[in-house]
Design a protein around this motif. Structure first.
Motif, short mmCIF file in Angstrom:
data_model
loop_
_atom_site.label_atom_id
_atom_site.label_comp_id
_atom_site.label_asym_id
_atom_site.label_seq_id
_atom_site.Cartn_x
_atom_site.Cartn_y
_atom_site.Cartn_z
N PHE A 175 36.21 71.01 -34.96
CA PHE A 175 37.13 70.39 -33.96
C PHE A 175 38.35 70.71 -34.00
CE2 PHE A 175 33.12 67.60 -34.23
CZ PHE A 175 32.63 67.50 -32.85
N LEU A 176 39.18 70.72 -35.00
CA LEU A 176 40.51 71.24 -34.81
C LEU A 176 40.66 72.60 -34.28
CD1 LEU A 176 42.49 70.30 -38.05
CD2 LEU A 176 42.72 69.40 -35.84
N TYR A 177 39.84 73.49 -34.65
CA TYR A 177 39.83 74.83 -33.93
C TYR A 177 39.44 74.82 -32.53
CZ TYR A 177 40.10 76.68 -38.72
OH TYR A 177 40.64 76.99 -40.12
N LEU A 178 38.65 74.05 -31.95
CA LEU A 178 38.33 73.87 -30.68
C LEU A 178 39.51 73.24 -29.89
CD1 LEU A 178 34.72 72.27 -30.91
CD2 LEU A 178 35.10 74.57 -29.55
N GLY A 179 40.25 72.69 -30.60
CA GLY A 179 41.57 72.01 -29.82
C GLY A 179 42.69 73.03 -30.15
N TYR A 180 43.00 73.67 -31.22
CA TYR A 180 43.89 74.61 -31.41
C TYR A 180 43.66 75.78 -30.44
CZ TYR A 180 46.05 73.46 -35.87
OH TYR A 180 46.70 72.98 -36.78
N VAL A 181 42.60 76.50 -30.52
CA VAL A 181 42.18 77.47 -29.54
C VAL A 181 41.95 77.07 -28.20
CG1 VAL A 181 40.74 79.40 -29.24
CG2 VAL A 181 41.19 78.65 -31.74
N GLY A 182 41.68 75.84 -27.91
CA GLY A 182 41.40 75.55 -26.63
C GLY A 182 42.64 75.57 -25.83
N ALA A 214 40.86 70.42 -24.82
CA ALA A 214 41.67 70.74 -25.93
C ALA A 214 42.19 69.54 -26.68
CB ALA A 214 42.78 71.77 -25.76
N TRP A 215 42.63 68.60 -25.76
CA TRP A 215 43.27 67.52 -26.39
C TRP A 215 42.03 66.51 -26.90
CZ3 TRP A 215 42.69 62.10 -25.07
CH2 TRP A 215 43.69 61.32 -25.96
#
Length: 656
Positions: A175-182, A214-215
C-alpha cells in the motif's frame, strides 16, 4: 530456466521502457501521430514483462527455490505461506521489483484510461512515466538483481526478518508503494504540462484523481504501519518519528496539499505554478524516502539495505528527475499566469493557507529527519532528533490547519464574508469548546493536550457535518443529501476522519496509564480500575518459532471481560525475538499487556498499559481513506473536460 526467463523479462522491459520514453516524446515534439501512438502499447508491454518477472520471483519464494540467493536470504521451508509471499517484497531487491511493477501499472493505467486526454499530453505523460521506469530498471539490473543464482544451493533458507512476519507488515509495504509510486503520475502530468507549455482547469481535473488515489494508498499504508508498530513492537506507541516513518509522512503531507491546490487550478485557474511545484515535490520526497530506506545513511527496523553505492545511484536518479523538472519549471514559469482574481476572504485564500501549513509542516519533518546527517557530515557531531523536537515543531502547524479546515471548506469561491461562515459554524464552536471544558474539568493534574486535541477533533467532525448540513438549503430538504456529489461526501469523511484521528492521538498521548511489575503465576494486580490475573505461562511451538505464551484474565470489577495471550517469540533460524502484545480492544480504551522475561524469584516481568481512544486513531484513518475512495468514484473525476481537448491539441495533430 524459469528464473532466467524472469531476469530476461526485466532486461527486455528496460528496452521497452526506453522506447516508451523516447519515441512518444519525439512524436509529440514534431506532431507525428504514429510515434505518439506507440506510447500506450509500449506501456502495456512494459507492464506485462515486469508482471511476468514478479510472478517468477513469487513462484521461487512459494516453492522455496534455494538456488536463488534472494530466496535463501529471506525465506525458510517452515515459514507460513503468507510470509513466503510477503518475503518477495520483504527485502531490498524484491521490494524494488514491486516498486517498478507498480510504476508500470500506473503507466499502463494512464494508457488505458487516458482516452479523454489530448494526444500530445497523453504521449508525454506516458513517456515521462517510462523514463522513471528506465531509471529504476537500470538500478535493479546493475545493482539489485533479484534473480542471482547460487552455485551450491543450501538445504534451507535463512528466514525472513521476524518483525516482518506479521499480517500488518505483509500488507503495509504494497500500500505504501502504491502511494509512493502513485505520486509518479502527478510528477509525469506536471512535467508533461511543462513540456506542453500549458496548465489550465482541464489539467487540474486530470491530475486530481491520480493524486487522490496516491493519497488514499499512502493513508492506508501509513495507517497499517502505525497499527503494526502499536501491537507488534511491544512499546504501546503508534508513532515514533522514525526516519522511515517520516519518509512516508512527508509525501502524504505534500499530496494532501496538492489535492487542495489542484482544486483551485480546476475551479479558478489560479495557483498554477504552485500546483506544478507541489506535484514535483510530492514525488521528489517519495524518492527521498526511497534513498533514506536503501542507502544505509540511517538505521531503522524499516531499512531495507545498507549499501552506499546503491544510495549514490538513487541520489543520482533523484538529482536527474528533480533537477530536470525544476529547471524546466523555471523555464516555463512565465506561461503559468493565473487568471482567477479573488478577495482575501475567499475559499482560494483558505486553500492557500492550507497549502502553506501542510508544506511548512512537511519541511519541519524533513529538517528534523536529515539534521543528524547534516550535523555529522559538516561538523562531525552525532546528534539525535527525537519526538520532543517533532512534537514541539510540528504540532502548532497541524493545529492551525485543523482550526481553519472547517472554515475554509464552507467559504464560497472568489469572495466571502467570514462573519457569515463563522455564524454557520457557531454550533460546532460551542460543541468543541464545551467538550474541551468538560474534559479539562474532569481530568486532574494533567496537561491541556488531551482536552485541546479532543476539542479539535470535535471541531473538525462537527464542522464537516455542518458543511454537509449547509447544503440542505433553508428548507432542510433531506432528499438533497442523496443528490450531493460524491466528492462532497468524500470531503466530509476525510475531514471528519482526520478529526477522529486527532482526538485519538490526543487521548492516547495524554491519558495513557502504564504499569510495570513482577507478577507470580496465580497473582492478581490492578491497573486503572481493571484487575488482571496471570493464570499461566507456557512454552509452545509455532510453525517456525518457539513462544513463551501467558494466559491472563482481565476483570472489570467482578466481571470477566477478556482472556489475553501475550507472547514472547523466538525465531531460531533468524536468531531474533519478537513481542506479541495481548490487547483487549474497546471503543473508548485498549488494555494492552506485554509479557517479559522470567525473574530470579520465579515471577514474570509484565508491562500493562491502559490506552484511551487508541482505536480512534486507526478508525479515523480508515474513514479518511474511505472518504478519498468515495471522492474517487465521483463522475467528475472519471470524465475529463472533453471541451478542452481540442484546445489543448496542437494544430495539425488529430484528437483521439
Amino acid at each position: 530456466m524459469l528464473v532466467e526467463l524472469g531476469h530476461f523479462a526485466l532486461v527486455l522491459a528496460f528496452f521497452i521502457a526506453c522506447v516508451q520514453t523516447v519515441l512518444p516524446l519525439i512524436g509529440a515534439h514534431f506532431g507525428r501521430r504514429a510515434l505518439m501512438d506507440l506510447a500506450a502499447p509500449a506501456a502495456l508491454v512494459h507492464l506485462v514483462l515486469i508482471a511476468f518477472s514478479f510472478c517468477v520471483l513469487t513462484y521461487a519464494f512459494v516453492r522455496s527455490d534455494f538456488s536463488v540467493k534472494l530466496v535463501v536470504e529471506n525465506s525458510h521451508t517452515l515459514k507460513p505461506m503468507l510470509y513466503k509471499v510477503a518475503g518477495v517484497w520483504g527485502n531490498h531487491e524484491g521490494s524494488m521489483l514491486l516498486w517498478v511493477l507498480i510504476l508500470a501499472l500506473f503507466g499502463a493505467a494512464a494508457a488505458l484510461f487516458g482516452a479523454n486526454l489530448p494526444t500530445t499530453l497523453k504521449a508525454r505523460v506516458i513517456a515521462v512515466q517510462g523514463s522513471i521506469g528506465v531509471a529504476f530498471l537500470a538500478f535493479i539490473l546493475f545493482t539489485s538483481n533479484p534473480f542471482v543464482r547460487l552455485a551450491t544451493p543450501p538445504m534451507d533458507g535463512q528466514d525472513l526478518n521476524p518483525l516482518l512476519q506479521d499480517p500488518g507488515l505483509a500488507f503495509h509495504p504494497p500500500f505504501l508503494y502504491l502511494g509512493y509510486v502513485g505520486l509518479s503520475m502527478t510528477f509525469s502530468f506536471a512535467v508533461a504540462a511543462l513540456l506542453e507549455g500549458r496548465v489550465d482547469a482541464a489539467w487540474g481535473r486530470w491530475v486530481r484523481p491520480w493524486t487522490l488515489a496516491a493519497w488514499v494508498f499512502l493513508t492506508i499504508g501509513i495507517g497499517l504501519g502505525s497499527w503494526w508498530a502499536y501491537y507488534e513492537l511491544g512499546w504501546g506507541g503508534f508513532w515514533f518519528w522514525d526516519p522511515v516513518e517520516n519518509a512516508s509522512f512527508m509525501p502524504w503531507l505534500f499530496a494532501a496539499a496538492l489535492l487542495h491546490s489542484a482544486i483551485v487550478v480546476e475551479k479558478r485557474e489560479s495557483l498554477k505554478a504552485w500546483t506544478i511545484l507541489l506535484a514535483i515535490l510530492a514525488f521528489g520526497f517519495s524518492l527521498i524516502g526511497t534513498f533514506l530506506v536503501r542507502s544505509g545513511v540511517i538505521t531503522s527496523v524499516h531499512a531495507f539495505a545498507n549499501d552506499p553505492e546503491r544510495g549514490i545511484f538513487i541520489l543520482m536518479i533523484l538529482g536527474v528527475f528533480m533537477g530536470g523538472a525544476l529547471i524546466l519549471f523555471s523555464l516555463r514559469a512565465a506561461s503559468m499566469e493565473s487568471r482567477g482574481v479573488f478577495a482575501v476572504a475567499s475559499r482560494e485564500t483558505a486553500l492557500i493557507l492550507n497549502n502553506i501549513l501542510l508544506a511548512v509542516a512537511a519541511f519541519v519533518v524533513f529538517i528534523g529527519t536529515i539534521w543528524p546527517l547534516v550535523a555529522e557530515a559538516f561538523w562531525d557531531r552525532k546528534l539525535s532528533v527525537g519526538a520532543p523536537f517533532f512534537d514541539a515543531a510540528f504540532t502548532p502547524f497541524f493545529t492551525a490547519l485543523a482550526i481553519i479546515l472547517p472554515i475554509g471548506a464552507m467559504m464560497p469561491w472568489k469572495r466571502a464574508k467570514i462573519s457569515t461562515v463563522l455564524r454557520k459554524l457557531i454550533p460546532s464552536m460551542v460543541l468543541a469548546f464545551a467538550v474541551l471544558a468538560l474534559v479539562f474539568v474532569m481530568q486532574t493534574g494533567k496537561s491541556l493536550l488531551g482536552p485541546i486535541g479532543l476539542g479539535l477533533g470535535i471541531w473538525l467532525l462537527s464542522g464537516a457535518t455542518q458543511d454537509i448540513a449547509s447544503k440542505l438549503g433553508k428548507k432542510r430538504d433531506l432528499s438533497r443529501l442523496l443528490r450531493l456529489p460524491r466528492a462532497d461526501w468524500g470531503r466530509f469523511l476525510a475531514h471528519g476522519g482526520l478529526g477522529i484521528t486527532i482526538a485519538g492521538i490526543a487521548g492516547l498521548t495524554a491519558w495513557t496509564v502504564e504499569d510495570i511489575r513482577v507478577v507470580q503465576v496465580g497473582e492478581a494486580f490492578e491497573v486503572a480500575g481493571y484487575t488482571i490475573t496471570l493464570d499461566n505461562v507456557a512454552r509452545k511451538q509455532g510453525p517456525n518459532y518457539i513462544t513463551t505464551m501467558a494466559d491472563m484474565t482481565l476483570f472489570d470489577g467482578a466481571q470477566k471481560i477478556a482472556t489475553l495471550h501475550p507472547e514472547k517469540r523466538n525465531y531460531p533460524v533468524a536468531g531474533m525475538p519478537t513481542t506479541e502484545a495481548g490487547i483487549d480492544s474497546g471503543f473508548l480504551r485498549d488494555v494492552y499487556v506485554v509479557i517479559g522475561d522470567v525473574q530470579s524469584n520465579g515471577g514474570w516481568a509484565v508491562r500493562t498499559y491502559v490506552k484511551p481512544l487508541a482505536n480512534w486513531i486507526w478508525g479515523g484513518t480508515i474513514i479518511m481513506a474511505l472518504g478519498g475512495l468515495m471522492s474517487l468514484t465521483d463522475r467528475r473525476y472519471r470524465v475529463a473536460a472533453g471541451a478542452r481537448k481540442t484546445a489543448l491539441t496542437p494544430k495539425g495533430v488529430p484528437a483521439e
